[in-house]
Scaffold this active site. Sequence first.
Site, PDB file in Angstrom:
ATOM      1  N   GLY A   8      32.145  65.703  46.987  1.00 34.54           N
ATOM      2  CA  GLY A   8      33.583  65.631  46.661  1.00 34.54           C
ATOM      3  C   GLY A   8      33.804  66.221  45.282  1.00 34.54           C
ATOM      4  N   SER A   9      34.440  67.406  45.236  1.00 29.31           N
ATOM      5  CA  SER A   9      34.613  68.089  43.943  1.00 29.31           C
ATOM      6  C   SER A   9      36.052  67.982  43.447  1.00 29.31           C
ATOM      7  CB  SER A   9      34.175  69.548  44.064  1.00 29.31           C
ATOM      8  OG  SER A   9      34.869  70.162  45.134  1.00 29.31           O
ATOM      9  N   GLY A 140      35.684  50.445  38.796  1.00 28.23           N
ATOM     10  CA  GLY A 140      36.069  49.940  37.476  1.00 28.23           C
ATOM     11  C   GLY A 140      37.099  50.840  36.824  1.00 28.23           C
ATOM     12  N   LYS A 195      43.979  47.141  43.872  1.00 25.19           N
ATOM     13  CA  LYS A 195      44.727  47.385  42.624  1.00 25.19           C
ATOM     14  C   LYS A 195      45.634  48.606  42.744  1.00 25.19           C
ATOM     15  CE  LYS A 195      42.397  51.114  41.100  1.00 25.19           C
ATOM     16  NZ  LYS A 195      42.948  52.432  40.830  1.00 25.19           N
ATOM     17  N   ASP A 248      40.579  47.207  36.180  1.00 24.18           N
ATOM     18  CA  ASP A 248      41.155  48.384  36.835  1.00 24.18           C
ATOM     19  C   ASP A 248      42.666  48.225  37.029  1.00 24.18           C
ATOM     20  OD1 ASP A 248      40.879  50.919  37.731  1.00 24.18           O
ATOM     21  OD2 ASP A 248      39.614  50.447  39.448  1.00 24.18           O
ATOM     22  N   THR A 252      45.229  51.121  35.635  1.00 24.45           N
ATOM     23  CA  THR A 252      46.106  51.909  36.532  1.00 24.45           C
ATOM     24  C   THR A 252      47.572  51.502  36.415  1.00 24.45           C
ATOM     25  OG1 THR A 252      45.038  50.603  38.233  1.00 24.45           O
ATOM     26  CG2 THR A 252      44.758  52.934  38.379  1.00 24.45           C
ATOM     27  N   SER A 258      47.394  57.583  36.028  1.00 27.76           N
ATOM     28  CA  SER A 258      47.179  57.055  37.381  1.00 27.76           C
ATOM     29  C   SER A 258      48.079  57.751  38.390  1.00 27.76           C
ATOM     30  CB  SER A 258      47.460  55.552  37.409  1.00 27.76           C
ATOM     31  OG  SER A 258      47.617  55.130  38.753  1.00 27.76           O
ATOM     32  N   ARG A 259      47.459  58.316  39.450  1.00 27.82           N
ATOM     33  CA  ARG A 259      48.249  58.952  40.511  1.00 27.82           C
ATOM     34  C   ARG A 259      49.056  57.911  41.280  1.00 27.82           C
ATOM     35  NH1 ARG A 259      43.501  61.804  41.785  1.00 27.82           N
ATOM     36  NH2 ARG A 259      42.703  59.694  41.932  1.00 27.82           N
ATOM     37  N   GLU A 285      45.688  56.754  47.025  1.00 25.82           N
ATOM     38  CA  GLU A 285      45.134  55.805  47.994  1.00 25.82           C
ATOM     39  C   GLU A 285      46.059  54.612  48.238  1.00 25.82           C
ATOM     40  OE1 GLU A 285      42.350  56.151  49.711  1.00 25.82           O
ATOM     41  OE2 GLU A 285      40.789  57.136  48.528  1.00 25.82           O
TER      42      GLU A 285
END
Length: 342
Positions: A8-9, A140, A195, A248, A252, A258-259, A285
């Site tokens: 996963g890049s 974390g 979270k 976390d 976030t 934080s997306r 997510e």
Amino acid sequence: MMKIAIIGSGSWGSALAKVLSENKHDTVLWGRKQTIIDEINQTHTNEKYLPNVSLPKEIKATTSLSEAVSNASMIILVVPTNAMRQMAQELNPLLEDQAQAPVIVHASKGLEMNTQLRISEVLTEVLNKDNYQDVVVLSGPSHAEEVARQDVTTLTAASDNLEAAQAVQQAFMNRYFRVYTNTDVIGVELGGALKNIIAVGAGIISGLGYGDNAKAALITRGLAEISRLGTARGADPLTFIGLSGVGDLIVTCTSPHSRNFQAGTLIAKGYSRAEVSEKMFMVVEGILTVKVAYELAKEYDIDMPITEMLYLALYTDKKISVEDAIESLMLREGKQEESLDK
Ligand SMILES: NC(=O)C1=CN([C@@H]2O[C@H](COP(=O)(O)OP(=O)(O)OC[C@H]3O[C@@H](n4cnc5c(N)ncnc54)[C@H](OP(=O)(O)O)[C@@H]3O)[C@@H](O)[C@H]2O)C=CC1
Ligand SMILES: O=C(CO)COP(=O)(O)O
């Protein structure tokens, strides 16, 4: 020093590869897009996912999964949660002929849609157990952007087998990247996954102009509902006051990096779930985890009012406005404060 493959890049995979390469491991980064792989090999950058960062030139990037994992002592999966099953299926035949079975690590945060499984459950379900040693979860408070600029960061490596968690700890530890071990895999995975839901909520209240009181309320009551579901699923409640829980949540819910938080601010502007996913090119997510957590809460009869409100706002046509959702949370029957019961 050992060969470590990172699968996963994206932002997190690239940042973790940077840490491991700086620690002098033979680090191979796998990605599916040739353009990104060429960029990492040629200019040692990944501008799409980790802008303005120079990656170590020693990192080898490849689109060949077999080249990446061949003779690797550790394989670290960092793809979105719902791509994990497919990746594990592709890995399975490649692990057959390894001289030494690798430790499998994942550093993603979510729950699989439809099955509601944690990522380590997906991996152990799919991978042939003769072909790997143990599964370790790395989680974390750790924004890729900050790790990439060597900001002080602390994480947790969790496994049923403490020695496997210690191997991951040793591989990553350095002066800016400190790793603690834990054996509560359930708690560490659920803290990291759940979270993200609360971070979406934090972005919403921030976008609507609510202040720090509201943010503190959301984080604290979010932690209470994460702990309730987590302990019902077998986690140690103490894990939720550790790095993968409250740690976390803090990072976030309070950071524009934080997306999930950013997605919340878009929801506050009135964008639909589909529009938010389209606008955010990086994985969010929490928007998917809301649905899984809502279903689990119903199944286990757990009170998760923040998750429920987000589910109603994002997944139903009830047309509940965020302001109405917050008012209805505030006007619920008065309760006694405690962390786990109600
Ligand atoms: N970014 C961060 O700071 C942190 C992220 N995490 C977690 O790490 C995980 C990955 O996040 P992150 O790296 O940030 O995500 P990004 O959005 O930055 O990157 C996602 C990567 O996954 C790849 N990908 C997407 N779908 C698939 C698929 N079906 N099969 C294979 N590869 C796929 C993408 O490739 P392509 O470019 O080809 O689409 C891309 O390389 C998430 O679970 C996240 O919660 C955890 C801690 C920190
Ligand atoms: O998990 C993270 C930091 O610990 C990253 O969160 P986001 O996916 O919301 O950016």
